[in-house]
Scaffold this motif. Sequence first.
Motif, PDB file in Angstrom:
ATOM      1  N   THR A  78       0.718  -1.257   0.102  1.00  0.00           N
ATOM      2  CA  THR A  78      -0.142  -0.098   0.080  1.00  0.00           C
ATOM      3  C   THR A  78       0.860   1.272   0.056  1.00  0.00           C
ATOM      4  O   THR A  78       0.339   2.474   0.100  1.00  0.00           O
ATOM      5  N   ALA A  79       2.124   1.279   0.051  1.00  0.00           N
ATOM      6  CA  ALA A  79       3.184   2.283   0.231  1.00  0.00           C
ATOM      7  C   ALA A  79       3.394   2.815  -1.487  1.00  0.00           C
ATOM      8  O   ALA A  79       3.106   2.010  -2.245  1.00  0.00           O
ATOM      9  N   LYS A  80       3.692   4.193  -1.356  1.00  0.00           N
ATOM     10  CA  LYS A  80       4.283   4.706  -2.699  1.00  0.00           C
ATOM     11  C   LYS A  80       5.433   4.095  -3.120  1.00  0.00           C
ATOM     12  O   LYS A  80       6.322   3.597  -2.265  1.00  0.00           O
ATOM     13  N   ALA A  81       5.649   4.165  -4.405  1.00  0.00           N
ATOM     14  CA  ALA A  81       6.751   3.562  -4.794  1.00  0.00           C
ATOM     15  C   ALA A  81       8.074   3.869  -4.392  1.00  0.00           C
ATOM     16  O   ALA A  81       9.030   3.249  -3.966  1.00  0.00           O
ATOM     17  N   ALA A  82       8.186   5.646  -4.205  1.00  0.00           N
ATOM     18  CA  ALA A  82       9.489   6.112  -3.473  1.00  0.00           C
ATOM     19  C   ALA A  82       9.785   5.401  -2.295  1.00  0.00           C
ATOM     20  O   ALA A  82      10.848   5.227  -1.704  1.00  0.00           O
ATOM     21  N   ASP A  83       8.687   5.166  -1.469  1.00  0.00           N
ATOM     22  CA  ASP A  83       8.672   4.928   0.065  1.00  0.00           C
ATOM     23  C   ASP A  83       9.246   3.330  -0.140  1.00  0.00           C
ATOM     24  O   ASP A  83       9.886   2.940   0.873  1.00  0.00           O
ATOM     25  N   TYR A  97       3.963  -4.880  -5.252  1.00  0.00           N
ATOM     26  CA  TYR A  97       4.819  -3.679  -4.664  1.00  0.00           C
ATOM     27  C   TYR A  97       5.400  -2.936  -5.673  1.00  0.00           C
ATOM     28  O   TYR A  97       5.926  -3.432  -6.677  1.00  0.00           O
ATOM     29  N   ASP A  98       5.125  -1.527  -5.543  1.00  0.00           N
ATOM     30  CA  ASP A  98       5.622  -0.631  -6.771  1.00  0.00           C
ATOM     31  C   ASP A  98       6.896  -0.009  -6.173  1.00  0.00           C
ATOM     32  O   ASP A  98       7.218   0.057  -5.120  1.00  0.00           O
ATOM     33  N   LEU A  99       7.888  -0.073  -7.065  1.00  0.00           N
ATOM     34  CA  LEU A  99       9.068   0.667  -7.004  1.00  0.00           C
ATOM     35  C   LEU A  99       9.334   1.597  -8.169  1.00  0.00           C
ATOM     36  O   LEU A  99       8.606   1.404  -9.313  1.00  0.00           O
ATOM     37  N   ASP A 100      10.033   2.610  -7.927  1.00  0.00           N
ATOM     38  CA  ASP A 100      10.361   3.706  -9.015  1.00  0.00           C
ATOM     39  C   ASP A 100      11.919   3.952  -9.305  1.00  0.00           C
ATOM     40  O   ASP A 100      12.266   4.782  -9.764  1.00  0.00           O
ATOM     41  N   ALA A 101      12.716   2.840  -8.691  1.00  0.00           N
ATOM     42  CA  ALA A 101      13.991   3.038  -8.644  1.00  0.00           C
ATOM     43  C   ALA A 101      14.568   1.559  -8.770  1.00  0.00           C
ATOM     44  O   ALA A 101      14.138   0.672  -8.230  1.00  0.00           O
ATOM     45  N   THR A 102      15.823   1.576  -8.826  1.00  0.00           N
ATOM     46  CA  THR A 102      16.485   0.312  -8.888  1.00  0.00           C
ATOM     47  C   THR A 102      17.119   0.219  -7.209  1.00  0.00           C
ATOM     48  O   THR A 102      17.658   1.139  -6.686  1.00  0.00           O
ATOM     49  N   VAL A 103      17.116  -1.217  -6.772  1.00  0.00           N
ATOM     50  CA  VAL A 103      17.507  -1.454  -5.324  1.00  0.00           C
ATOM     51  C   VAL A 103      18.625  -2.379  -5.740  1.00  0.00           C
ATOM     52  O   VAL A 103      18.520  -3.471  -6.104  1.00  0.00           O
ATOM     53  N   TRP A 104      19.887  -2.089  -5.149  1.00  0.00           N
ATOM     54  CA  TRP A 104      20.996  -2.832  -5.450  1.00  0.00           C
ATOM     55  C   TRP A 104      21.319  -3.540  -4.163  1.00  0.00           C
ATOM     56  O   TRP A 104      20.991  -3.030  -3.132  1.00  0.00           O
ATOM     57  N   LEU A 105      21.657  -4.953  -4.284  1.00  0.00           N
ATOM     58  CA  LEU A 105      22.090  -5.717  -2.997  1.00  0.00           C
ATOM     59  C   LEU A 105      23.420  -5.708  -2.757  1.00  0.00           C
ATOM     60  O   LEU A 105      24.338  -5.710  -3.723  1.00  0.00           O
TER      61      LEU A 105
END
Length: 92
Positions: A32-37, A61-69
């Motif tokens: 339910t969170a915004k992509a940036a959050d 789940y919305d995402l608006d950027a890459t998440v690196w591990l």
Amino acid sequence: MLFTAGAAADSSQPMQPVRKTVDAAAHGFSSTAKAADNVAALRQAVEGGNKLVTITTPGVYDLDATVWLDSHTRLECGPGVTTVKPGDHVIF
């Protein structure tokens, strides 16, 4: 490669790295969170490496950027978990 210390140091048996398990929801990752959050929450959850990050609650789940591990980090998504990022590519 890590090896045991002390008396066992004479052994050539490699020691498994300590892996902490982290629930991404504990950092605010939510369907339910915004992509940036969600990006901020997931980045916080994976920060520091050497951990298992889980997403167990089914949902989109919305995402608006890459998440690196970071190193030695694994991301496990449970059944029914879908991540969506606008654009041509999604990279984990």
